[in-house]
Design a protein around this motif. Structure first.
Motif, short mmCIF file in Angstrom:
data_model
loop_
_atom_site.label_atom_id
_atom_site.label_comp_id
_atom_site.label_asym_id
_atom_site.label_seq_id
_atom_site.Cartn_x
_atom_site.Cartn_y
_atom_site.Cartn_z
N GLY A 208 52.42 54.26 28.21
CA GLY A 208 53.26 53.71 27.15
C GLY A 208 54.49 53.03 27.71
O GLY A 208 54.88 51.94 27.27
N MET A 209 55.11 53.65 28.70
CA MET A 209 56.27 53.04 29.34
C MET A 209 55.88 51.75 30.04
O MET A 209 56.59 50.74 29.97
CB MET A 209 56.90 54.02 30.34
N GLU B 216 74.05 65.51 18.88
CA GLU B 216 74.58 66.71 19.52
C GLU B 216 74.05 66.93 20.93
O GLU B 216 74.75 67.38 21.79
CB GLU B 216 74.29 67.93 18.66
N ASP B 217 72.79 66.62 21.17
CA ASP B 217 72.16 66.92 22.46
C ASP B 217 71.42 65.68 22.95
O ASP B 217 70.37 65.33 22.41
CB ASP B 217 71.20 68.09 22.30
N PRO B 218 71.93 64.99 23.97
CA PRO B 218 71.26 63.78 24.45
C PRO B 218 69.84 64.04 24.95
O PRO B 218 69.03 63.13 25.01
CB PRO B 218 72.15 63.27 25.58
N GLU B 219 69.54 65.28 25.29
CA GLU B 219 68.18 65.58 25.76
C GLU B 219 67.17 65.40 24.63
O GLU B 219 66.00 65.12 24.87
CB GLU B 219 68.11 67.00 26.33
N VAL B 220 67.62 65.53 23.38
CA VAL B 220 66.75 65.30 22.24
C VAL B 220 66.28 63.84 22.22
O VAL B 220 65.12 63.56 21.90
CB VAL B 220 67.45 65.68 20.92
N ALA B 221 67.15 62.91 22.58
CA ALA B 221 66.76 61.49 22.65
C ALA B 221 65.67 61.31 23.69
O ALA B 221 64.70 60.57 23.47
CB ALA B 221 67.97 60.62 22.99
N HIS B 222 65.79 61.99 24.81
CA HIS B 222 64.77 61.92 25.87
C HIS B 222 63.44 62.45 25.35
O HIS B 222 62.40 61.80 25.52
CB HIS B 222 65.28 62.74 27.06
N GLU B 223 63.45 63.60 24.72
CA GLU B 223 62.23 64.21 24.19
C GLU B 223 61.60 63.33 23.11
O GLU B 223 60.37 63.17 23.06
CB GLU B 223 62.52 65.61 23.66
N THR B 224 62.43 62.74 22.25
CA THR B 224 61.94 61.85 21.19
C THR B 224 61.28 60.62 21.80
O THR B 224 60.20 60.21 21.38
CB THR B 224 63.09 61.43 20.26
N ALA B 225 61.91 60.03 22.79
CA ALA B 225 61.34 58.85 23.45
C ALA B 225 59.99 59.17 24.08
O ALA B 225 59.04 58.39 23.95
CB ALA B 225 62.31 58.33 24.50
N ARG C 53 57.83 61.48 23.13
CA ARG C 53 56.85 61.65 22.06
C ARG C 53 56.36 60.29 21.56
O ARG C 53 55.17 60.09 21.34
CB ARG C 53 57.42 62.46 20.91
N TYR C 54 57.28 59.35 21.40
CA TYR C 54 56.88 58.03 20.92
C TYR C 54 56.09 57.26 21.96
O TYR C 54 55.17 56.51 21.61
CB TYR C 54 58.10 57.24 20.42
N LEU C 55 56.40 57.43 23.22
CA LEU C 55 55.59 56.79 24.27
C LEU C 55 54.17 57.33 24.24
O LEU C 55 53.20 56.58 24.39
CB LEU C 55 56.21 57.01 25.65
N GLN C 56 54.03 58.63 24.02
CA GLN C 56 52.69 59.22 23.96
C GLN C 56 51.93 58.73 22.73
O GLN C 56 50.73 58.48 22.80
CB GLN C 56 52.79 60.74 23.98
N ARG C 57 52.63 58.56 21.62
CA ARG C 57 51.99 58.00 20.43
C ARG C 57 51.56 56.55 20.67
O ARG C 57 50.50 56.13 20.21
CB ARG C 57 52.92 58.06 19.22
#
Length: 130
Positions: free
Chosen positions: A84-85, A19-28, A30-34
């Motif tokens: 992470g990136m 529904e919201d492509p910005e969620v993909a950005h936020e998820t990415a 979070r995973y980079l920080q992990r």
């Protein structure tokens, strides 16, 4: 042999944020920080994913780039996930955009997918912590 995680990661991120492509950005992010919490994993990824063919290297305006493909400003808004990136092997990373004062950016929705072209339209403004 180099492995490209793009074909595995991209569909997973998109499926999680229909529904919201910005969620993909936020998820990415979070995973980079992990990922940054695991120096060993970052070292393995850096070794496997970094550009290693010297033909890809570029020297431009006094700067050395290991590969021709990088990440432009805008993805790492507060520089969160920068290391992470870097482990994922881009030839360069331009962090930010960071402004002097905190900004919320434009109201949502502010990212739109254009599936026909495989692109995104980003109208986020400069949301960042300042």
């Amino acid at each position: 042999m180099k492995h490209n995680p793009y074909h595995l990661i991209r569909p997973w991120l998109f499926a999680r944020s229909t529904e919201d492509p910005e969620v993909a950005h936020e998820t990415a992010l979070r995973y980079l920080q992990r990922l940054e919490a695991s120096p060993r994993l970052m070292a393995v990824l850096r070794k496997r994913l970094a550009a290693s063919d010297k033909k890809l290297a570029q020297n431009l305006m006094g700067l050395h780039f290991a590969g021709p493909i990088g990440l432009a400003a805008g993805f790492l808004k507060n520089l969160d996930g920068m290391q992470g990136m870097a482990a994922l092997g881009p030839g360069f990373i331009e962090g930010g955009t960071v402004t002097a004062l905190e900004q919320t950016g434009r109201p949502r929705p502010r990212i739109w997918r254009q599936p026909r072209y495989g692109t995104l339209v980003n109208c986020m403004g400069f949301p960042n912590n300042g």
